[in-house]
Motif scaffolding. Structure first.
Motif, PDB file in Angstrom:
ATOM      1  N   GLY A 185       0.806  -1.219   0.000  1.00  0.00           N
ATOM      2  CA  GLY A 185       0.000   0.000   0.000  1.00  0.00           C
ATOM      3  C   GLY A 185       0.834   1.261   0.000  1.00  0.00           C
ATOM      4  O   GLY A 185       2.021   1.245   0.330  1.00  0.00           O
ATOM      5  N   PRO A 186       0.215   2.380  -0.371  1.00  0.00           N
ATOM      6  CA  PRO A 186       0.957   3.642  -0.546  1.00  0.00           C
ATOM      7  C   PRO A 186       1.500   4.261   0.736  1.00  0.00           C
ATOM      8  O   PRO A 186       2.476   5.006   0.694  1.00  0.00           O
ATOM      9  N   GLU A 187       0.903   3.964   1.867  1.00  0.00           N
ATOM     10  CA  GLU A 187       1.320   4.620   3.111  1.00  0.00           C
ATOM     11  C   GLU A 187       2.246   3.747   3.956  1.00  0.00           C
ATOM     12  O   GLU A 187       3.254   4.230   4.463  1.00  0.00           O
ATOM     13  N   ARG A 188       1.932   2.464   4.104  1.00  0.00           N
ATOM     14  CA  ARG A 188       2.670   1.610   5.029  1.00  0.00           C
ATOM     15  C   ARG A 188       3.332   0.430   4.338  1.00  0.00           C
ATOM     16  O   ARG A 188       3.770  -0.504   4.979  1.00  0.00           O
ATOM     17  N   GLY A 189       3.412   0.494   3.015  1.00  0.00           N
ATOM     18  CA  GLY A 189       3.939  -0.626   2.283  1.00  0.00           C
ATOM     19  C   GLY A 189       5.436  -0.571   2.040  1.00  0.00           C
ATOM     20  O   GLY A 189       6.110   0.429   2.329  1.00  0.00           O
ATOM     21  N   VAL A 190       5.956  -1.640   1.459  1.00  0.00           N
ATOM     22  CA  VAL A 190       7.393  -1.756   1.200  1.00  0.00           C
ATOM     23  C   VAL A 190       7.857  -0.803   0.112  1.00  0.00           C
ATOM     24  O   VAL A 190       9.054  -0.606  -0.086  1.00  0.00           O
ATOM     25  N   GLY A 191       6.904  -0.201  -0.600  1.00  0.00           N
ATOM     26  CA  GLY A 191       7.276   0.778  -1.616  1.00  0.00           C
ATOM     27  C   GLY A 191       7.974   1.997  -1.041  1.00  0.00           C
ATOM     28  O   GLY A 191       8.635   2.735  -1.774  1.00  0.00           O
ATOM     29  N   ASN A 192       7.841   2.200   0.266  1.00  0.00           N
ATOM     30  CA  ASN A 192       8.482   3.340   0.925  1.00  0.00           C
ATOM     31  C   ASN A 192       9.814   2.977   1.579  1.00  0.00           C
ATOM     32  O   ASN A 192      10.432   3.819   2.218  1.00  0.00           O
ATOM     33  N   TRP A 193      10.251   1.753   1.441  1.00  0.00           N
ATOM     34  CA  TRP A 193      11.453   1.310   2.137  1.00  0.00           C
ATOM     35  C   TRP A 193      12.721   1.793   1.440  1.00  0.00           C
ATOM     36  O   TRP A 193      12.805   1.827   0.206  1.00  0.00           O
ATOM     37  N   SER A 194      13.707   2.119   2.243  1.00  0.00           N
ATOM     38  CA  SER A 194      15.022   2.528   1.751  1.00  0.00           C
ATOM     39  C   SER A 194      15.868   1.297   1.450  1.00  0.00           C
ATOM     40  O   SER A 194      15.485   0.161   1.770  1.00  0.00           O
ATOM     41  N   VAL A 195      17.028   1.533   0.882  1.00  0.00           N
ATOM     42  CA  VAL A 195      17.962   0.434   0.635  1.00  0.00           C
ATOM     43  C   VAL A 195      18.332  -0.249   1.947  1.00  0.00           C
ATOM     44  O   VAL A 195      18.373  -1.488   2.035  1.00  0.00           O
ATOM     45  N   GLU A 196      18.564   0.540   2.983  1.00  0.00           N
ATOM     46  CA  GLU A 196      18.916  -0.039   4.285  1.00  0.00           C
ATOM     47  C   GLU A 196      17.752  -0.804   4.895  1.00  0.00           C
ATOM     48  O   GLU A 196      17.954  -1.827   5.568  1.00  0.00           O
ATOM     49  N   ASP A 197      16.529  -0.335   4.670  1.00  0.00           N
ATOM     50  CA  ASP A 197      15.362  -1.077   5.146  1.00  0.00           C
ATOM     51  C   ASP A 197      15.317  -2.463   4.504  1.00  0.00           C
ATOM     52  O   ASP A 197      15.046  -3.468   5.181  1.00  0.00           O
ATOM     53  N   TRP A 198      15.565  -2.504   3.207  1.00  0.00           N
ATOM     54  CA  TRP A 198      15.545  -3.793   2.504  1.00  0.00           C
ATOM     55  C   TRP A 198      16.662  -4.712   3.006  1.00  0.00           C
ATOM     56  O   TRP A 198      16.457  -5.922   3.151  1.00  0.00           O
ATOM     57  N   LYS A 199      17.809  -4.162   3.290  1.00  0.00           N
ATOM     58  CA  LYS A 199      18.893  -4.991   3.820  1.00  0.00           C
ATOM     59  C   LYS A 199      18.506  -5.593   5.164  1.00  0.00           C
ATOM     60  O   LYS A 199      18.788  -6.760   5.447  1.00  0.00           O
ATOM     61  N   SER A 200      17.828  -4.800   5.999  1.00  0.00           N
ATOM     62  CA  SER A 200      17.365  -5.311   7.290  1.00  0.00           C
ATOM     63  C   SER A 200      16.346  -6.427   7.088  1.00  0.00           C
ATOM     64  O   SER A 200      16.400  -7.466   7.756  1.00  0.00           O
TER      65      SER A 200
END
Length: 429
Positions: A185-200
């Motif tokens: 989703g647009p507000e709380r979804g993974v589309g808002n994640w940073s590179v570091e978020d994805w690494k975590s």
């Protein structure tokens, strides 16, 4: 409600949110023991499958949740295409959020793969190996610890899922990742994640696989027969969101492919050093548009967000998906031979009609001459074994376009040089 029921309900609820409008128009919104040899055995460009590692090669890793057991059995060893040689027709069937629950679809499709000589990719959701009582071990980016849109699991569910993962890998299938909490989703979804978020998120997905025995208290169970740090080389993001930053993170972490995008049926290229093996747009028979080659997208175009729509339409809807996938296969098979990429979920939407459609598609296409139903990892292996100039030349063929003069003429010409624009495009960083 059982843990399996919670998982199914939560996953269905997540899939329904925010995807209907786009999917109704174009279907672009995504989701939400020993086996027989793979179809590559005896094929041009493949050698005999290496034997499984001897028992004395087993080396437990960490708490014994995983182990090094040698080379994965039932793997083809690809060769470079010879000048003028027609490429095989690859088809990849893959499963998002793979886990064994009360529907027993994981174990069922393992049997289907064995029957039709097809290896597949199972994208495991890491939280399916984490018990509910240990949920706070998961600290998702931009969410509270212990949050998950698809729930967690219970001890028996973990035991069953590990059993299927173990058997699937030994049969030659791939275990990838669908990450963990499935936030969309647009507000709380993974589309808002940073590179570091994805690494975590990736680190945590690996951790749940590498520590399931301790977390679930199943210390007497057999280990998963692979080193997940080495096994994990590809993924599909939840709802196909957040791909841009995920690919950057995955590239830095040594992944080899991503399948989180949407493509036409043409030969793949690399993006940030990863093969872009995104799913394809395929025909919807009787309709004037294409949709994504995924059960969820066919469902939304047929019954909207109702996962159990009009029972009188179930058979027709399943036939429509099967026929659309087979049409997509045929235009590659008789055309440019681009790999066909198909995604699915272990769900019984609309009476299980999409599971029937997938099984009938496998039975139709995987038995045909020169067809290799493989995992993403095996496809990436083949692509890496080829001359980049050859891949670049095949990328010039449009959807369904067979080479003029045949493959013998098309691939017999002098390879493109490193200065060729087509080659540069195929190898863009």
């Amino acid at each position: 409600m059982t843990a399996a029921g919670r998982r199914t309900t939560a996953r269905t609820r997540t899939l329904a949110v925010g995807a209907l409008a786009a999917a109704l128009i174009t279907g672009l919104a995504g989701c939400s023991d020993s086996g027989k040899p793979t179809s590559s055995q005896g094929a041009p460009g493949a050698k005999e499958h290496p034997a499984a590692a001897p028992q004395n090669a087993v080396r437990l890793i960490g708490d014994g949740s995983t182990a090094f057991t040698g080379a994965q059995p039932n793997q083809p060893v690809w060769k470079k295409l010879k000048p003028g040689e027609q490429p095989p027709q690859f088809v990849v069937f893959s499963w998002d959020g793979a886990g064994e629950d009360s529907q027993k679809l994981f174990s069922h499709f393992r049997k289907v793969g064995q029957k039709y000589d097809a290896t597949m990719t199972y994208f495991l959701s890491g939280v399916y190996l984490l018990p509910e009582e240990k949920r706070r071990l998961y600290d998702p980016p931009q969410h509270n610890a212990g949050s998950s849109e698809i729930g967690f699991n219970d001890t028996e569910g973990i035991r069953d899922t590990v059993r299927e993962l173990r058997g699937a890998w030994q049969e030659g299938n791939e275990v990838g990742t669908h990450f963990n909490g499935h936030f969309c989703g647009p507000e709380r979804g993974v589309g808002n994640w940073s590179v570091e978020d994805w690494k975590s998120e990736i680190r945590q997905a690996k951790s749940f696989v590498k520590n399931w025995k301790t977390n679930a208290g199943l210390t007497a169970e057999q280990a998963l027969p692979f080193d997940y740090d080495k096994e994990l080389v590809g993924a599909r993001t939840p709802c196909l969101e957040g791909r841009e930053n995920f690919v950057k993170a995955a590239s830095e972490l040594g992944f080899r492919y991503d399948t989180s995008g949407v493509n036409d049926q043409i030969w793949p290229e690399k993006d940030h050093g990863l093969w872009d093996l995104s799913m394809h747009l395929v025909p919807v028979p009787g309709r004037a548009f294409q949709t994504l080659a995924m059960d969820y997208n066919f469902m939304v175009n047929q019954s909207g967000t109702k996962t159990q729509g009009d029972p009188s339409m179930h058979e027709y809807w399943g036939d429509q998906m099967r026929d659309g996938l087979v049409q997509a296969f045929n235009r590659s098979y008789h055309g440019n031979r681009a790999p066909v990429i198909i995604g699915n979920h272990f769900e019984s939407w609309n009476g299980g009609t999409y599971m029937r459609a997938i099984e009938e598609t496998i039975a139709t296409v995987c038995v045909q001459k020169d067809v290799k139903c493989v995992s993403f990892r095996q496809l990436a292996d083949w692509l890496d074994a080829q001359d980049p100039a050859v891949i670049a030349k095949m990328r010039t063929l449009k959807v369904g376009e067979a080479p003029k003069g045949g493959w013998e003429t098309f691939l017999a010409s002098r390879p493109l040089t490193s200065s060729s624009p087509a080659l540069k495009q195929a190898e863009r960083p």
